[in-house]
Write an enzyme that holds these catalytic residues in place. Structure first.
Site, PDB file in Angstrom:
ATOM      1  N   TYR A 146      -1.015   0.144  10.391  1.00 35.25           N
ATOM      2  CA  TYR A 146      -1.376  -0.304   9.042  1.00 35.25           C
ATOM      3  C   TYR A 146      -0.204  -0.126   8.081  1.00 35.25           C
ATOM      4  O   TYR A 146       0.134  -1.033   7.320  1.00 35.25           O
ATOM      5  CB  TYR A 146      -2.585   0.485   8.526  1.00 35.25           C
ATOM      6  CG  TYR A 146      -3.005   0.076   7.132  1.00 35.25           C
ATOM      7  CD1 TYR A 146      -3.701  -1.107   6.914  1.00 35.25           C
ATOM      8  CD2 TYR A 146      -2.701   0.879   6.034  1.00 35.25           C
ATOM      9  CE1 TYR A 146      -4.091  -1.490   5.641  1.00 35.25           C
ATOM     10  CE2 TYR A 146      -3.077   0.506   4.752  1.00 35.25           C
ATOM     11  CZ  TYR A 146      -3.773  -0.685   4.556  1.00 35.25           C
ATOM     12  OH  TYR A 146      -4.142  -1.056   3.289  1.00 35.25           O
ATOM     13  N   SER A 196       0.841  -1.194   0.000  1.00 36.49           N
ATOM     14  CA  SER A 196       0.000   0.000   0.000  1.00 36.49           C
ATOM     15  C   SER A 196       0.875   1.242   0.000  1.00 36.49           C
ATOM     16  O   SER A 196       2.026   1.211   0.461  1.00 36.49           O
ATOM     17  CB  SER A 196      -0.891   0.000   1.247  1.00 36.49           C
ATOM     18  OG  SER A 196      -1.499   1.253   1.456  1.00 36.49           O
TER      19      SER A 196
END
Length: 331
Positions: free
Chosen positions: A186, A160
Site C-alpha cells: 500500500y 498517503s
C-alpha cells in the site's frame, strides 16, 4: 519555468479545515471535473463541494447503484462506470468522456484500495499498485488531450502518509522476489501516486497542466473494509457493538479529509505551481527519512529521478507507447 519549492505557503488553513472552507467561496461555474470514486468517502465530499460551486463533475464509479443513490440529490453530476483494476473499463470511461469533446479542468485521482483480498490481478500485477497507481496513470494518459484543451488544468493524485514505508523498490513492484507485505504494498502504491504527480507536472506545465499529490489525513472510510479488527486497533480504531467504528483522536472527518483535494483543485495560491506533495491545505514540509511524526513528506516520495524511472516503467507495464505524454524539453 522554475520548479515549485516543497515548503509550506502558510495558506491560513490547517488540519481542521473542511472542504467547503477550502473552497473559499470560489465560483467554478463552467469548469469540468472528474473525480474517481467520487461517490463515497472523501470522494463523495469532493464531488459535493465542487458541484455545489458550479462545476460539472463526472464521477467514475465501480458501483453504479451506490453512486446513483449517493449522488441523487446533487446537481451538475454525471456518472460513468469505471473500474481502475480493469484496463478495458478505463479505456471505455475515457472514450465515453472524450465523446463529449469537453475540456477537462480538474482531474481528482481519488479512488483506491487498501488491503484487498486478492494480492495480484489477472496480469500478475500487485493489486494495490495496479489499482492505486497504474489505473490512474492509464486514465490520465487517455485524458491528456482533454486536459490540454483546458489550458489551465489541475490533476490531484491521492497519496498517503503510508508513503513513509518507502522508498519504493522499482526492481520488484509486484513482490515477485520479496515477501509480500500489504502495508509495504500500500505504501509503495501511494509513493507511486506522489511520484506520478511530480513527473506529470514536469510534462504538463508547458501546456498549463499542473499536478499535485495529496495526503488527506487519517479518516475512517470504506478503505478499512478489508482490515481486521486487530489491524484497526493498532491505529486506535475501536468497534462498537452495532458494528460501527469509533474514530480515534487525531483522525479527520470526511469533510476535513476532502479539504486538501479541493484546495489543490481550485486554490489561487497554487497558480503557476505544481509537482509538490500537500497536506492540511498547504504544501508539506520535507522531513528526514527517519522522522517519527506522521506529517511531512519523505524525500523518496518527491524524488525527480525516481519519478522519471517510474513513469517509464509504468508505460512499459501498460504497453503504452513511450512519451504518450511527451517528456519536458529539460526533463
Amino acid at each position: 519555468m522554475m520548479a515549485t519549492v516543497q515548503k509550506p505557503l502558510h495558506s491560513g488553513f490547517g488540519p481542521e479545515t473542511t472542504a467547503q472552507a477550502a473552497l473559499a467561496g470560489r465560483d467554478i461555474r463552467g469548469k469540468v471535473a472528474i473525480v474517481t470514486g467520487g461517490h463515497s468517502g472523501i470522494g463523495l465530499e469532493t464531488t459535493r463541494v465542487l458541484s455545489s460551486a458550479g462545476a460539472t463533475v463526472i464521477v467514475g464509479a465501480r458501483d453504479i447503484k451506490k453512486a446513483r443513490i449517493n449522488l441523487a440529490d446533487m446537481k451538475n453530476v454525471e456518472i460513468i462506470p469505471l473500474d481502475l483494476a480493469n484496463p478495458h473499463s478505463i479505456d471505455q470511461f475515457a472514450t465515453e468522456f472524450l465523446k463529449s469533446n469537453r475540456a477537462l479542468d480538474i482531474l481528482v485521482n481519488n479512488a483506491g484500495v487498501a488491503s484487498p483480498p486478492v494480492i495480484k490481478d489477472e496480469r500478475g500485477f500487485d493489486t494495490q499498485f495496479a489499482t492505486n497507481h497504474l489505473g490512474h496513470f492509464q486514465l490520465t494518459v487517455n485524458l491528456w488531450q482533454a486536459l490540454k484543451k483546458s489550458g489551465s488544468a489541475r490533476v490531484v493524485a491521492l497519496s498517503s502518509i503510508g508513503h513513509i514505508s518507502g522508498p519504493i523498490d522499482l526492481s520488484d513492484l509486484h513482490f515477485n522476489k520479496r515477501h509480500y507485505n500489504k502495508d509495504v504494498s500500500y505504501g509503495e502504491s501511494k509513493i507511486a501516486c506522489s511520484l506520478f504527480a511530480v513527473e506529470l507536472d514536469q510534462r504538463g506545465k508547458d501546456y498549463g497542466i499542473r499536478a499535485f499529490a495529496v495526503h488527506p489525513g487519517g479518516i475512517l472510510t470504506d478503505l478499512i473494509r478489508n482490515m481486521t479488527d486487530e489491524e484497526l486497533a493498532l491505529w486506535g480504531v475501536q468497534k462498537r457493538e452495532d458494528g460501527t467504528y469509533i474514530s480515534p483522536e487525531g483522525f479527520k472527518t470526511v469533510e476535513q479529509g476532502a479539504a486538501t483535494s479541493v484546495w489543490c483543485a481550485v486554490s489561487p495560491l497554487l497558480d503557476g505551481k505544481g509537482g509538490v506533495y500537500c497536506e492540511n491545505c498547504d504544501i508539506a514540509e520535507v522531513v528526514p527519512a527517519d522522522y517519527k511524526d506522521l506529517t511531512g513528506v519523505r524525500p523518496w516520495a518527491i524524488d525527480t529521478v525516481t519519478a522519471k524511472k517510474l513513469w517509464t516503467l509504468s508505460e512499459d507495464l501498460l504497453q503504452i507507447p513511450r512519451d504518450s505524454i511527451p517528456a519536458a524539453a529539460n526533463n
